[in-house]
Scaffold this motif. Sequence first.
Motif, PDB file in Angstrom:
ATOM      1  N   PRO A  29       3.909   4.548   6.204  1.00 41.39           N
ATOM      2  CA  PRO A  29       3.944   4.253   4.764  1.00 41.39           C
ATOM      3  C   PRO A  29       3.562   5.470   3.919  1.00 41.39           C
ATOM      4  N   SER A  39      -1.579   5.919   6.279  1.00 45.09           N
ATOM      5  CA  SER A  39      -0.436   6.263   5.437  1.00 45.09           C
ATOM      6  C   SER A  39      -0.351   7.774   5.315  1.00 45.09           C
ATOM      7  N   THR A  70       8.934   3.139   3.711  1.00 43.89           N
ATOM      8  CA  THR A  70       8.330   3.369   5.025  1.00 43.89           C
ATOM      9  C   THR A  70       9.378   3.790   6.053  1.00 43.89           C
TER      10      THR A  70
END
Length: 251
Positions: A29, A39, A70
């Motif tokens: 992400p 992330s 993503t």
Amino acid sequence: MDGERFIRIIHEPTEEEPFVVLDKPAGLPSAPLHEGDESAYTQAAARWPELQAVSGRKATEHGLVHRIDTVTRGILLIAASQPCYDYLQHIQQQGLFIKQYRAECLCRPDCGVLLGGFPPPPLRVQHDCLSATIESCFRPYGEHGKAVRPVTGQAGKAAQKKAAPLLYRTEISLRKEDGRWNALCSISRGYRHQVRCHLAWLGFPIQGDPLYSPDGAGEAGFSFTAESFSFPDAKSGIRQFFSIKSAAALD
């Protein structure tokens, strides 16, 4: 976490250029849903804690200037100071922040009909190449608004009522090479899934796109990359260009 889940650094923050440019791998992400989630942003903030002092549109995103999906690999920009973030937001609003994406596409003129919810295609590709600018508003579509659909002036009242008010433009260059369709797309103002949706609307969904290809996710993977961006330097006004092709491995 294997090496393919690590960001790669393109530009480190300096006093003169207080921002991070990085290459995010597909599957990671851009930003956490909750503070501390894995992330691209949290990996960068672990290396440069000053990123956490920047206040952005969302608390968990801090100085992340733009995000990518993503499933998409590509370039991200994170401001390392509040003045830098505010400046980058300002030039985005002025249409001066240009992003480029590269994709391998399928030729599916019936894509919009098969997926549903699309207006008629804005044009037809007659030869093995095309350069055009297409534009639309967008509305959420499908279960929980997971996808989006283009909305034009010819759309019904229900679609227009659900649409965001702004027009979003995508410059598309399509070329057929060795039997494959390749697309290079540029945008200056982005909406969620804009490039993916506009290509599908044109009849050239990205190969392996789980939302906008009639064939869904394929074994060959999702052939879409946020390749580069450019913006004017805050002091000199000279346009700066960054690309994932210049990324170096993160220490």
